[in-house]
Design a protein around this motif. Structure first.
Motif, PDB file in Angstrom:
ATOM      1  N   GLY A 138      61.658  50.004  28.605  1.00 10.31           N
ATOM      2  CA  GLY A 138      61.214  50.991  27.620  1.00 10.31           C
ATOM      3  C   GLY A 138      59.754  51.343  27.653  1.00 10.31           C
ATOM      4  O   GLY A 138      59.313  52.253  26.940  1.00 10.31           O
ATOM      5  N   GLY A 139      58.964  50.623  28.465  1.00  8.24           N
ATOM      6  CA  GLY A 139      57.533  50.877  28.510  1.00  8.24           C
ATOM      7  C   GLY A 139      57.210  52.238  29.122  1.00  8.24           C
ATOM      8  O   GLY A 139      57.871  52.678  30.062  1.00  8.24           O
ATOM      9  N   LYS A 140      56.199  52.892  28.582  1.00  9.72           N
ATOM     10  CA  LYS A 140      55.771  54.176  29.110  1.00  9.72           C
ATOM     11  C   LYS A 140      55.167  53.996  30.494  1.00  9.72           C
ATOM     12  O   LYS A 140      54.326  53.118  30.711  1.00  9.72           O
ATOM     13  CB  LYS A 140      54.751  54.814  28.171  1.00  9.72           C
ATOM     14  CG  LYS A 140      54.289  56.198  28.614  1.00  9.72           C
ATOM     15  CD  LYS A 140      53.262  56.754  27.634  1.00  9.72           C
ATOM     16  CE  LYS A 140      52.739  58.103  28.129  1.00  9.72           C
ATOM     17  NZ  LYS A 140      51.685  58.631  27.205  1.00  9.72           N
ATOM     18  N   VAL A 141      55.607  54.803  31.446  1.00 17.15           N
ATOM     19  CA  VAL A 141      55.149  54.677  32.823  1.00 17.15           C
ATOM     20  C   VAL A 141      53.622  54.786  32.894  1.00 17.15           C
ATOM     21  O   VAL A 141      53.012  55.646  32.249  1.00 17.15           O
ATOM     22  CB  VAL A 141      55.808  55.753  33.711  1.00 17.15           C
ATOM     23  CG1 VAL A 141      55.122  55.836  35.067  1.00 17.15           C
ATOM     24  CG2 VAL A 141      57.287  55.449  33.893  1.00 17.15           C
ATOM     25  N   GLY A 142      53.035  53.880  33.677  1.00 13.28           N
ATOM     26  CA  GLY A 142      51.593  53.887  33.886  1.00 13.28           C
ATOM     27  C   GLY A 142      50.801  53.113  32.857  1.00 13.28           C
ATOM     28  O   GLY A 142      49.573  53.031  32.955  1.00 13.28           O
ATOM     29  N   GLU A 143      51.489  52.493  31.885  1.00 12.24           N
ATOM     30  CA  GLU A 143      50.788  51.798  30.805  1.00 12.24           C
ATOM     31  C   GLU A 143      50.676  50.301  31.068  1.00 12.24           C
ATOM     32  O   GLU A 143      51.533  49.692  31.716  1.00 12.24           O
ATOM     33  CB  GLU A 143      51.513  52.016  29.480  1.00 12.24           C
ATOM     34  CG  GLU A 143      51.467  53.438  28.972  1.00 12.24           C
ATOM     35  CD  GLU A 143      50.059  53.886  28.615  1.00 12.24           C
ATOM     36  OE1 GLU A 143      49.317  53.106  27.971  1.00 12.24           O
ATOM     37  OE2 GLU A 143      49.696  55.030  28.974  1.00 12.24           O
ATOM     38  N   LYS A 201      49.619  47.047  20.652  1.00 13.90           N
ATOM     39  CA  LYS A 201      50.212  48.170  21.388  1.00 13.90           C
ATOM     40  C   LYS A 201      51.686  47.923  21.691  1.00 13.90           C
ATOM     41  O   LYS A 201      52.527  48.807  21.457  1.00 13.90           O
ATOM     42  CB  LYS A 201      49.433  48.409  22.676  1.00 13.90           C
ATOM     43  CG  LYS A 201      49.973  49.546  23.526  1.00 13.90           C
ATOM     44  CD  LYS A 201      49.087  49.743  24.761  1.00 13.90           C
ATOM     45  CE  LYS A 201      49.644  50.805  25.681  1.00 13.90           C
ATOM     46  NZ  LYS A 201      48.774  51.012  26.876  1.00 13.90           N
ATOM     47  N   ILE A 202      52.039  46.749  22.200  1.00 14.27           N
ATOM     48  CA  ILE A 202      53.439  46.485  22.542  1.00 14.27           C
ATOM     49  C   ILE A 202      54.287  46.378  21.275  1.00 14.27           C
ATOM     50  O   ILE A 202      55.461  46.764  21.268  1.00 14.27           O
ATOM     51  CB  ILE A 202      53.564  45.216  23.428  1.00 14.27           C
ATOM     52  CG1 ILE A 202      54.992  45.095  23.963  1.00 14.27           C
ATOM     53  CG2 ILE A 202      53.153  43.964  22.697  1.00 14.27           C
ATOM     54  CD1 ILE A 202      55.164  43.986  24.994  1.00 14.27           C
ATOM     55  N   LYS A 203      53.695  45.930  20.190  1.00 14.47           N
ATOM     56  CA  LYS A 203      54.425  45.885  18.917  1.00 14.47           C
ATOM     57  C   LYS A 203      54.710  47.291  18.414  1.00 14.47           C
ATOM     58  O   LYS A 203      55.841  47.616  18.032  1.00 14.47           O
ATOM     59  CB  LYS A 203      53.622  45.105  17.878  1.00 14.47           C
ATOM     60  CG  LYS A 203      54.324  45.009  16.527  1.00 14.47           C
ATOM     61  CD  LYS A 203      53.487  44.220  15.523  1.00 14.47           C
ATOM     62  CE  LYS A 203      54.188  44.153  14.168  1.00 14.47           C
ATOM     63  NZ  LYS A 203      53.377  43.413  13.159  1.00 14.47           N
ATOM     64  N   ASN A 204      53.694  48.150  18.455  1.00 14.79           N
ATOM     65  CA  ASN A 204      53.864  49.513  17.944  1.00 14.79           C
ATOM     66  C   ASN A 204      54.753  50.362  18.846  1.00 14.79           C
ATOM     67  O   ASN A 204      55.583  51.142  18.365  1.00 14.79           O
ATOM     68  CB  ASN A 204      52.505  50.191  17.795  1.00 14.79           C
ATOM     69  CG  ASN A 204      51.696  49.617  16.645  1.00 14.79           C
ATOM     70  OD1 ASN A 204      52.223  48.904  15.787  1.00 14.79           O
ATOM     71  ND2 ASN A 204      50.409  49.909  16.628  1.00 14.79           N
TER      72      ASN A 204
END
Length: 355
Positions: free
Chosen positions: A244-249, A305-308
């Motif tokens: 689910g992580g945004k690519v490049g983050e 950041k990962i929580k939000n």
């Protein structure tokens, strides 16, 4: 559709825990697990998945171009999760070249093979549903003072050969994203602890030494502060970022469990004294030794950041995690006996004999 993963460093501490986590969570999955089986890569860590058709083990080096190419051709991976790394700071001080070879050159080899398998240079497009995830460390940020936390925007400022090699690998990962558009993520975690950790690291080292009434070597005054993260919480975070992580983050993964090293040692002493009913276990076993070269004073992660973005949070407070960890090592004496024989004992003597 079945998702296929290349898991590198699968027989190490975090990698093996990730294998168990993924096979427990997902039915329709294939994990191709690649490990060189160096000193910290132990096939005993994967005994619990022997015979599981969702798990394929391959012994090999992430620096081996032909091997990695052949695996991509055979399995058409959807994900690469790169745990493979030389990871002990003391070893990096003694022999930095090995860390450059594995952590930097090995990462570049994985990136290049993934690019060749996933990228169409004529169309300048990437195959759908592919991602490379680099498992990194908060040590790439350097050290903190008494205040503040590492954030994803904190400049990289590594202080040891180990953390420098990990920072270099991270920069190559982002370079492949920025240059070619490769779908990547980087996770940077705080200090992990839990089952299957090689006993050169603080917590299993102290558990093993306390049980055998051996001295407990503590660097300097022992007031170096680390943010402790139970390994299963970390595995959950990696899975969430991969899917689910945004690519490049980049995502920082921290435990909100900051403790000084000497507190960790004294907690282990107290726990084992009470459980084993052994009066020979006391703080008299502690021996303060010469501090490590370039020893960072404090690490602390801000995981906002990962929580939000993904809803992840550390579920295991240190007071619970340390009990689970001690329970595991007490119940796996054979594992500890096997892993602490031979080369490990030689290394232990070399590291601490003259301090």
């Amino acid at each position: 559709m079945k998702k296929t993963y290349l898991i590198t460093g699968c027989a190490g501490f975090i990698g093996s825990n990730f294998v168990y986590y993924m096979l427990k969570k997902y039915e329709d999955i294939l994990l191709v697990n690649l490990d060189k089986l160096t000193y910290a890569g132990n096939l005993e860590n994967l005994k619990g998945v022997e015979g599981d058709p969702r798990h394929v083990f391959v012994q090999g080096d992430i620096c081996d171009k032909e091997l990695v190419e052949s695996l991509f051709a055979k399995y058409d991976f959807d994900y690469v999760i790169n745990f493979a790394a030389e990871s002990h700071v003391d070893r990096s001080i003694a022999n930095p070249e090995i860390f450059v070879q594995t952590n930097v050159m090995g990462t570049v080899n994985l990136l290049q093979r993934a690019k060749e398998a996933w990228y169409d240079p004529a169309a300048k497009t990437w195959k759908e549903g592919k991602k490379y995830l680099q498992v990194s460390t908060d040590e790439v940020y350097g050290a903190l003072g008494a205040e503040g936390y590492f954030m994803e925007t904190t400049p990289l400022c590594p202080h040891s050969p180990y953390s420098s090699s990990k920072a270099s690998a991270d920069m190559f990962v982002m370079a492949f994203h920025d240059t070619y558009g490769m779908p990547v993520n980087i996770t940077r975690c705080s200090n992990n602890y839990g089952p299957y950790q090689f006993p050169e690291k603080l917590i299993p080292l102290m558990i093993n030494n306390v049980k055998h009434h051996k001295q407990l070597p503590v660097y300097g005054d022992g007031m170096q502060v680390r943010d402790w993260l139970y390994v299963e919480d970390h595995c959950k975070a990696i899975d969430m970022v991969a899917n689910g992580g945004k690519v490049g983050e980049v995502y920082n993964v921290g435990g909100h469990n900051e403790r000084p090293n000497i507190f960790i040692v004294k907690t282990i002493i107290a726990q084992l004294h009470d459980r084993l009913k052994d009066d020979g276990i006391s703080e008299d076993l502690i021996k303060h030794v010469e501090d490590r070269l370039g020893h960072d004073r404090r690490y602390g992660i801000d995981p906002t950041k990962i929580k939000n973005d993904l809803g992840w949070y550390p579920e295991t407070p240190f007071e619970k995690g340390i009990v689970l960890t001690i329970d595991w090592y007490l119940n796996h004496e054979e594992w500890m006996n096997n892993v602490t024989s031979g080369n490990y004992q030689k290394y232990y003597e070399e590291m601490y004999r003259n301090r």
